[in-house]
Motif scaffolding. Structure first.
Motif, PDB file in Angstrom:
ATOM      1  N   ASN A 250       0.745  -1.146   0.056  1.00  0.00           N
ATOM      2  CA  ASN A 250      -0.077  -0.023  -0.025  1.00  0.00           C
ATOM      3  C   ASN A 250       0.807   1.345   0.077  1.00  0.00           C
ATOM      4  O   ASN A 250       2.040   1.215  -0.092  1.00  0.00           O
ATOM      5  N   ALA A 251       0.333   2.328  -0.029  1.00  0.00           N
ATOM      6  CA  ALA A 251       0.998   3.787   0.131  1.00  0.00           C
ATOM      7  C   ALA A 251      -0.157   4.881   0.284  1.00  0.00           C
ATOM      8  O   ALA A 251      -1.556   4.602   0.368  1.00  0.00           O
ATOM      9  N   TYR A 252       0.539   6.077   0.850  1.00  0.00           N
ATOM     10  CA  TYR A 252      -0.354   6.960   1.014  1.00  0.00           C
ATOM     11  C   TYR A 252       0.285   8.532   0.626  1.00  0.00           C
ATOM     12  O   TYR A 252       1.484   8.165   0.724  1.00  0.00           O
ATOM     13  N   THR A 253      -0.579   9.225   0.594  1.00  0.00           N
ATOM     14  CA  THR A 253       0.298  10.577   0.051  1.00  0.00           C
ATOM     15  C   THR A 253      -0.521  11.683   1.067  1.00  0.00           C
ATOM     16  O   THR A 253      -1.864  11.769   1.280  1.00  0.00           O
ATOM     17  N   GLY A 254       0.240  12.683   1.596  1.00  0.00           N
ATOM     18  CA  GLY A 254      -0.243  13.645   2.526  1.00  0.00           C
ATOM     19  C   GLY A 254       0.124  15.057   1.753  1.00  0.00           C
ATOM     20  O   GLY A 254       0.720  15.207   0.728  1.00  0.00           O
ATOM     21  N   PHE A 255       0.027  16.070   2.567  1.00  0.00           N
ATOM     22  CA  PHE A 255       0.393  17.170   2.281  1.00  0.00           C
ATOM     23  C   PHE A 255       1.932  17.580   1.826  1.00  0.00           C
ATOM     24  O   PHE A 255       2.569  17.937   0.954  1.00  0.00           O
ATOM     25  N   ASP A 256       2.688  16.876   2.684  1.00  0.00           N
ATOM     26  CA  ASP A 256       4.333  16.992   2.582  1.00  0.00           C
ATOM     27  C   ASP A 256       5.042  15.716   2.278  1.00  0.00           C
ATOM     28  O   ASP A 256       6.140  15.616   2.412  1.00  0.00           O
ATOM     29  N   GLN A 257       4.285  14.493   2.171  1.00  0.00           N
ATOM     30  CA  GLN A 257       4.987  13.236   2.123  1.00  0.00           C
ATOM     31  C   GLN A 257       4.100  12.418   1.095  1.00  0.00           C
ATOM     32  O   GLN A 257       3.088  12.349   1.150  1.00  0.00           O
ATOM     33  N   THR A 258       4.885  11.215   0.797  1.00  0.00           N
ATOM     34  CA  THR A 258       4.348  10.141   0.091  1.00  0.00           C
ATOM     35  C   THR A 258       5.182   8.893   0.781  1.00  0.00           C
ATOM     36  O   THR A 258       6.419   9.028   0.748  1.00  0.00           O
ATOM     37  N   VAL A 259       4.389   8.165   1.081  1.00  0.00           N
ATOM     38  CA  VAL A 259       4.888   6.728   1.579  1.00  0.00           C
ATOM     39  C   VAL A 259       4.405   5.418   1.367  1.00  0.00           C
ATOM     40  O   VAL A 259       3.343   5.401   1.014  1.00  0.00           O
ATOM     41  N   TYR A 260       5.479   4.545   0.853  1.00  0.00           N
ATOM     42  CA  TYR A 260       5.078   3.236   0.508  1.00  0.00           C
ATOM     43  C   TYR A 260       5.566   2.355   1.407  1.00  0.00           C
ATOM     44  O   TYR A 260       6.532   2.308   1.841  1.00  0.00           O
ATOM     45  N   GLN A 261       4.710   1.185   1.431  1.00  0.00           N
ATOM     46  CA  GLN A 261       4.999   0.104   2.371  1.00  0.00           C
ATOM     47  C   GLN A 261       4.935  -1.058   1.700  1.00  0.00           C
ATOM     48  O   GLN A 261       3.887  -1.209   0.907  1.00  0.00           O
ATOM     49  N   LEU A 262       5.657  -1.758   2.051  1.00  0.00           N
ATOM     50  CA  LEU A 262       5.748  -3.392   1.890  1.00  0.00           C
ATOM     51  C   LEU A 262       6.155  -4.234   2.943  1.00  0.00           C
ATOM     52  O   LEU A 262       7.252  -4.563   3.178  1.00  0.00           O
ATOM     53  N   PRO A 263       5.338  -4.886   3.382  1.00  0.00           N
ATOM     54  CA  PRO A 263       5.303  -6.201   4.253  1.00  0.00           C
ATOM     55  C   PRO A 263       5.878  -7.417   3.501  1.00  0.00           C
ATOM     56  O   PRO A 263       4.775  -7.790   3.011  1.00  0.00           O
ATOM     57  N   ILE A 264       6.855  -8.071   3.788  1.00  0.00           N
ATOM     58  CA  ILE A 264       6.931  -9.459   3.127  1.00  0.00           C
ATOM     59  C   ILE A 264       7.644 -10.564   4.114  1.00  0.00           C
ATOM     60  O   ILE A 264       8.345 -10.209   4.969  1.00  0.00           O
ATOM     61  N   PRO A 265       7.576 -11.587   3.244  1.00  0.00           N
ATOM     62  CA  PRO A 265       8.215 -12.645   4.184  1.00  0.00           C
ATOM     63  C   PRO A 265       9.823 -12.603   3.932  1.00  0.00           C
ATOM     64  O   PRO A 265      10.312 -12.167   2.959  1.00  0.00           O
ATOM     65  N   SER A 266      10.701 -12.783   4.966  1.00  0.00           N
ATOM     66  CA  SER A 266      12.176 -12.656   4.786  1.00  0.00           C
ATOM     67  C   SER A 266      12.644 -14.003   4.713  1.00  0.00           C
ATOM     68  O   SER A 266      13.957 -14.189   4.881  1.00  0.00           O
ATOM     69  N   ASP A 267      12.036 -15.131   4.661  1.00  0.00           N
ATOM     70  CA  ASP A 267      12.654 -16.488   4.774  1.00  0.00           C
ATOM     71  C   ASP A 267      12.809 -16.929   3.423  1.00  0.00           C
ATOM     72  O   ASP A 267      13.259 -17.807   3.210  1.00  0.00           O
ATOM     73  N   ASP A 268      12.459 -16.230   2.441  1.00  0.00           N
ATOM     74  CA  ASP A 268      12.660 -16.458   0.835  1.00  0.00           C
ATOM     75  C   ASP A 268      13.765 -15.647   0.618  1.00  0.00           C
ATOM     76  O   ASP A 268      13.317 -14.353   0.126  1.00  0.00           O
ATOM     77  N   PRO A 269      15.037 -15.843  -0.059  1.00  0.00           N
ATOM     78  CA  PRO A 269      16.043 -15.095  -0.342  1.00  0.00           C
ATOM     79  C   PRO A 269      15.502 -14.270  -1.517  1.00  0.00           C
ATOM     80  O   PRO A 269      16.010 -12.953  -1.930  1.00  0.00           O
ATOM     81  N   GLU A 270      14.879 -15.144  -2.436  1.00  0.00           N
ATOM     82  CA  GLU A 270      14.680 -14.360  -3.771  1.00  0.00           C
ATOM     83  C   GLU A 270      13.451 -13.329  -3.709  1.00  0.00           C
ATOM     84  O   GLU A 270      13.408 -12.256  -4.261  1.00  0.00           O
ATOM     85  N   LEU A 271      12.729 -13.686  -2.607  1.00  0.00           N
ATOM     86  CA  LEU A 271      11.505 -12.732  -2.417  1.00  0.00           C
ATOM     87  C   LEU A 271      12.050 -11.377  -1.792  1.00  0.00           C
ATOM     88  O   LEU A 271      11.555 -10.219  -2.086  1.00  0.00           O
ATOM     89  N   LEU A 272      12.968 -11.544  -0.956  1.00  0.00           N
ATOM     90  CA  LEU A 272      13.579 -10.400  -0.201  1.00  0.00           C
ATOM     91  C   LEU A 272      14.512  -9.709  -0.806  1.00  0.00           C
ATOM     92  O   LEU A 272      14.451  -8.429  -0.978  1.00  0.00           O
ATOM     93  N   LYS A 273      15.355 -10.110  -2.019  1.00  0.00           N
ATOM     94  CA  LYS A 273      15.905  -9.494  -2.951  1.00  0.00           C
ATOM     95  C   LYS A 273      14.928  -8.686  -3.923  1.00  0.00           C
ATOM     96  O   LYS A 273      15.172  -7.465  -4.023  1.00  0.00           O
ATOM     97  N   ASN A 274      13.899  -9.202  -4.380  1.00  0.00           N
ATOM     98  CA  ASN A 274      12.994  -8.649  -5.055  1.00  0.00           C
ATOM     99  C   ASN A 274      12.214  -7.663  -4.260  1.00  0.00           C
ATOM    100  O   ASN A 274      11.825  -6.418  -4.971  1.00  0.00           O
ATOM    101  N   GLY A 275      11.757  -7.723  -3.156  1.00  0.00           N
ATOM    102  CA  GLY A 275      11.165  -6.556  -2.289  1.00  0.00           C
ATOM    103  C   GLY A 275      12.010  -5.457  -2.292  1.00  0.00           C
ATOM    104  O   GLY A 275      11.627  -4.216  -2.334  1.00  0.00           O
ATOM    105  N   LEU A 276      13.386  -5.830  -1.946  1.00  0.00           N
ATOM    106  CA  LEU A 276      14.309  -4.420  -2.141  1.00  0.00           C
ATOM    107  C   LEU A 276      14.260  -3.602  -3.462  1.00  0.00           C
ATOM    108  O   LEU A 276      14.597  -2.560  -3.623  1.00  0.00           O
ATOM    109  N   GLN A 277      14.075  -4.597  -4.603  1.00  0.00           N
ATOM    110  CA  GLN A 277      14.246  -4.011  -5.672  1.00  0.00           C
ATOM    111  C   GLN A 277      13.166  -3.253  -6.094  1.00  0.00           C
ATOM    112  O   GLN A 277      13.051  -2.265  -6.782  1.00  0.00           O
ATOM    113  N   VAL A 278      11.845  -3.792  -5.367  1.00  0.00           N
ATOM    114  CA  VAL A 278      10.667  -2.827  -5.502  1.00  0.00           C
ATOM    115  C   VAL A 278      10.811  -1.626  -5.097  1.00  0.00           C
ATOM    116  O   VAL A 278      10.546  -0.394  -5.403  1.00  0.00           O
TER     117      VAL A 278
END
Length: 950
Positions: free
Chosen positions: A131-159
């Motif tokens: 998800n993400a949200y936008t305010g007057f002074d900021q935009t914030v993106y959020q991504l909670p993901i599993p960390s026990d999958d190295p490939e998924l963790l790598k791709n999460g950082l790429q996102v």
């Protein structure tokens, strides 16, 4: 059907945007060293949390990385950008928010909609996780993901890296997203938005903020050129305005190395535009505005007194922030007490000293008035503010406020090693965006412990006098159109202030009882028998009076104990003539005192106790539910025993609830959503009073004595109650309370079951169109109802049908047709009194598009019926369920629901152990079969809300 529900408006500004306001950060390196709190002076800067790894790359990009194993095998990543709507030019209105949308519609490594598709395949939920949200002074993106999958963790950082600077912004995707954002804008239209547009310039002192709402304008969203968006992106999405926050079950050193590798090449423009820090100026004058709307359902008055912002940077600042909290706590306790009087002057009221926006703090007080009694409510609130100005608070009030803060501090510290990663993310996010303190758990605990004993009542009273002044004061009034003639103008309001100030106001009398909660000590019983439920590490006890208790000790929290109990019966056992009294009986008892303490005395008695126990009476059961810590267990069980044996409904509380309830519903027919809901229920259940919103006639049928008599009947026999207790206890620790209190509950061994009231939806579907509202928008509910085969596999297949259809509806109605902002399917099944189901698809859209979108939704349903779901979508559902179960199994609330629900429905409480095996049995064919069985055309009910006919 609780009558009194708090109106969801803390203060106007937070209620408007639900977004935080950000200011450029200061450098934090100087406060980085680990300091001993006990050596700090008043002017010492607050120490920064030393348990997080922080850094800043050469390009200005910052990062915060922390290891935290709650939850295990999970990591939460946030990308914070100091880019919001305040930076927009007139041709860019709404583009900061639009850019947020576009970061989900094509990235360098995830073209088009591949980002959402990939993450769903990994069990990440779009909307609730991603998800993400936008305010007057900021935009914030959020991504909670599993960390026990190295490939998924790598791709999460790429996102996160792609979000920072690698959005594709393809012409086609931009144009498709216009419709989605316009539907989000349309969905927010209504009474609140129309009134907001009028009072916002006053509230924000005609600053730039008043014309920079994040949603933007329809004209710009429809017509901006692609290059304008791309230029906005290139101008502001740059490393010196960005930070990455990573908290979770990770290796910090490895993660830091990856962050440096991935984000080190982020580029800033050659001549970067200055990131101006905008302010809301103080005007040194008072302002007033009253606005009305035909769809507004209540009258609200707000006093907001603006002050220069007081940043919390030093120990002295932190101490001052606690003084403000103490003031807020004490004054709101008085307002709550006033609202519970027999003839309350307002429905609810609240006061707070806190942050406002863009360099300002505010003293804000609001109240919700009873119909045509605005003056009375206004004066009553102001009178309480003046009472404090003249006489201050009592030492006993002050003592309770300190104890309450101490208890919160202790509770937070006890649970420090169980703290969820999200709480740490928010700590560092607020530090980066708003310069808020980021104290470690240890430092925060020690600071509170050392500072609380130094606070004085006089200082708290001085805080109030500093902030409650008659300069830079705004009075804002919102009300229904029909009360327009009775609303005051500015001269009247100023006269009311003066009148109250001249009144002979008396000092507050703090009434506290020394009596014990219970009038008599229970007669202790014992545990008669016990049996293990080994596969879920639980135990079922039967007490000497027949009460059953299911215990599940856990280590998920250090000091959290959940308690729930039920017995069959409920309001189903009472006639329609008694229904309203029966339905409100538990709420009236819960709002009153218990045992020897009245409402006010009980509230004060509970100060500093992390305990809450509430009785309930539903349609098919009655019981109690709540929570406690170990220290509060005796109080929790005293309350349980009291609610069984010494309940009360106080005259003042009864009159207060009836008065406020009648006030709250007086304008509900003006609300299009209420009218829509009422029409649906009336058409489905032939106007049964048990299925329609409460009316004035229904409220007036509530009889105090009858309600109390019904309550006592429901709790007269504990022999068929089942208690479930989950949390941080051992059987040895809890057993004395079970024997002393629960085994002493009264019993008569009656045999009861809830009645089948025969309230079912018609067998044949129909269409109902409701016309209400000014805005050109349509709300659609497509619902199937019918009899159901209730069993474990059928329920799983029904849930899978909900999941796969939700995926397809978002793809079709939102992504492909740009016709909605949000949509989805929702399945609901019930076992008692009869196996039944409902399956609903809902969305909002424009009046010119609802018919075609209904056709599209039904087409997606028919595809599943004809071909079954896509195997890939079914796999997304399965992996999401598996990933969510991993988290749920470590939550006390989950186990409470599983065990208590199983006992209520007469099911196996150990089923959760077979859940994953059953989940793997779901197939394309089994979901297709369920779709054909239950989504039959003749069972479809179409409910459509359209605006008033012109």
């Amino acid at each position: 059907m609780n009558l009194i529900k708090p109106i969801a408006i803390a203060f106007l500004l937070p209620g408007l945007f639900q977004l935080s306001q950000a200011t450029p950060t200061t450098m934090f390196e100087e406060s980085r060293s680990i300091l001993r709190v006990d050596t700090l002076s008043w002017e010492s800067p607050l120490p920064f949390d030393h348990e997080v790894k922080i850094g800043k790359l050469e390009n200005g990009f910052q990062y915060f990385i922390r290891k935290n194993v709650e939850p295990k095998d999970r990591v939460t990543m946030y990308l914070a950008t100091k880019v919001g709507s305040i930076l927009e030019t007139e041709e860019e209105l709404g583009l900061a928010h639009f850019m947020e949308h576009m970061n989900f519609n094509g990235l360098k490594h995830f073209p088009k909609n591949e980002l959402v598709n990939y993450l769903q395949s990994a069990g990440v939920r779009f909307g609730s996780d991603l998800n993400a949200y936008t305010g007057f002074d900021q935009t914030v993106y959020q991504l909670p993901i599993p960390s026990d999958d190295p490939e998924l963790l790598k791709n999460g950082l790429q996102v996160m890296r792609d979000w920072a600077q690698d959005a594709l912004l393809a012409d086609e995707e931009i144009d498709k997203e216009r419709g989605v954002v316009l539907e989000e804008m349309r969905g927010g239209r209504g009474a609140q938005q129309r009134m907001r547009d009028q009072y916002l310039p006053v509230m924000l002192n005609n600053s730039l903020y008043s014309s920079r709402l994040p949603i933007g304008t329809e004209e710009v969203i429809r017509n901006f050129s692609h290059e304008v968006l791309r230029n906005f992106y290139q101008k502001w999405y740059r490393p010196d305005l960005q930070a990455l926050i990573i908290v979770g079950d990770i290796d910090v050193a490895t993660m830091e190395s990856e962050v440096r590798r991935l984000f080190g090449d982020l580029k800033s423009p050659e001549n970067p535009t200055e990131r101006v820090k905008h302010k809301v100026p103080l005007l040194d004058k008072n302002q007033f505005i009253a606005v009305t709307d035909p769809e507004m359902t209540y009258s609200l008055g707000q006093i907001s007194i603006k002050h220069p912002e007081e940043k919390v940077e030093t120990v002295r600042d932190f101490r001052r922030s606690i003084l403000k909290s103490v003031y807020n706590n004490m004054l709101n306790a008085r307002l709550s007490e006033l609202s519970q009087s027999a003839n309350p002057p307002f429905i609810q009221a609240n006061v707070g000293i806190g942050g406002f926006l863009a360099g300002l703090d505010a003293y804000t007080a609001f109240f919700v008035a009873k119909p045509n009694e605005f003056e009375n409510g206004f004066k009553a609130m102001v009178r309480e503010l003046e009472r404090v100005q003249k006489y201050g608070f009592t030492e006993t009030e002050f003592g309770r406020a300190i104890v309450a803060i101490q208890k919160n501090n202790e509770t937070a510290y006890i649970e420090r090693d169980k703290k969820k990663s999200d709480s740490y993310v928010n700590r560092y996010l607020n530090f980066y965006l708003e310069d808020n303190p980021a104290l470690s758990n240890e430092d925060s605990y020690k600071l509170y412990n050392q500072l609380l004993p130094t606070l004085t009542l006089k200082e708290v009273e001085e805080i109030g006098k500093e902030f409650y002044v008659d300069t830079n004061r705004d009075v804002i009034i919102m009300a229904p159109d029909k009360e327009k003639e009775s609303l005051p103008d500015e001269q009247h309001v100023n006269a009311w202030f003066a009148e109250v100030e001249r009144e002979e106001i008396t000092a507050y009398d703090d009434k506290v009882s020394d009596l014990p909660l219970l009038s008599r000590d229970p007669q202790t019983g014992n545990v008669a028998s016990a049996k293990d439920i080994a596969t879920i590490e639980a135990k079922e006890l039967t007490l000497s009076n027949g009460v059953k208790v299911v215990l599940k000790p856990t280590t998920f929290k250090n000091d959290e104990i959940l308690i729930s109990a039920f017995s069959p019966g409920g309001t189903s056992l009472y006639s329609d003539s008694d229904y309203f009294s029966a339905a409100q009986a538990a709420s009236l008892v819960n709002s009153s005192g218990v045992g020897q303490l009245n409402t006010i005395e009980l509230r004060k008695y509970m100060t500093g106790k992390n305990v809450n126990i509430s009785p309930f009476i539903g349609e098919r059961s009655e019981g109690v539910s709540g929570y406690s810590d170990k220290e509060g267990l005796n109080t929790a069980f005293e309350l349980i025993y009291g609610y069984f044996t010494e309940p009360r409904i106080e005259d003042d509380i009864f009159q207060s609830i009836i008065t406020r309830s009648l006030s709250m519903i007086s304008n509900q027919e003006s609300d299009p959503n209420f009218v829509f809901r009422k029409a649906i229920l009336e058409s489905l259940y032939n106007g049964s009073i048990r299925r329609t919103p409460v009316s004035e006639e229904g409220i007036k049928q509530i009889d105090k004595e009858r309600a109390l008599a019904i309550y006592k009947e429901r709790f007269a026999d504990a022999s068929d109650f089942v208690f479930t207790i989950v949390g941080s206890f051992t059987e040895e620790e809890i057993k004395p309370y079970l024997e002393h209190y629960l085994a002493a509950l009264p019993v008569s061994d009656r045999k009861e079951q809830a009645k089948d009231l025969g309230l079912y939806e018609p067998k044949q579907g129909f269409e109902k169109v409701v016309r209400k509202g000014q805005e050109e928008k349509a709300n659609v509910m497509l619902t199937y109802y019918g009899d159901y085969i209730y069993d474990e596999m059928e329920n799983l297949n029904m849930n899978a049908l909900e999941g796969v259809l939700s995926i397809k509806l978002i793809e079709r109605l939102r992504e492909d047709e740009s016709g909605v902002y949000g949509t989805g399917a929702r399945a609901s099944t019930s076992k008692q009194p009869k196996n039944r189901y409902s399956f609903t698809v809902s969305f909002g859209t424009g009046v010119d598009r609802y018919e075609s979108l209904i056709a599209s939704a039904l087409d997606e349903i028919n595809k599943v019926k004809q071909n079954g779901p896509l195997a890939s979508d079914l796999e997304k559902f399965k992996i999401e369920q598996k990933r969510q179960l991993e988290l749920s199994l470590k939550e006390n609330k989950f186990w409470m629901g599983q065990i208590s629900g199983a006992y209520q429905r007469g099911e196996d409480p150990t089923y959760i152990n077979r859940y994953l095996d059953d989940l793997n049995k779901i197939s394309v064919e089994s979901v297709k079969e369920v779709a054909n069985k239950y989504l039959q055309e003749d069972r479809l009910f179409k409910f459509i809300l359209l605006p008033d006919e012109k």
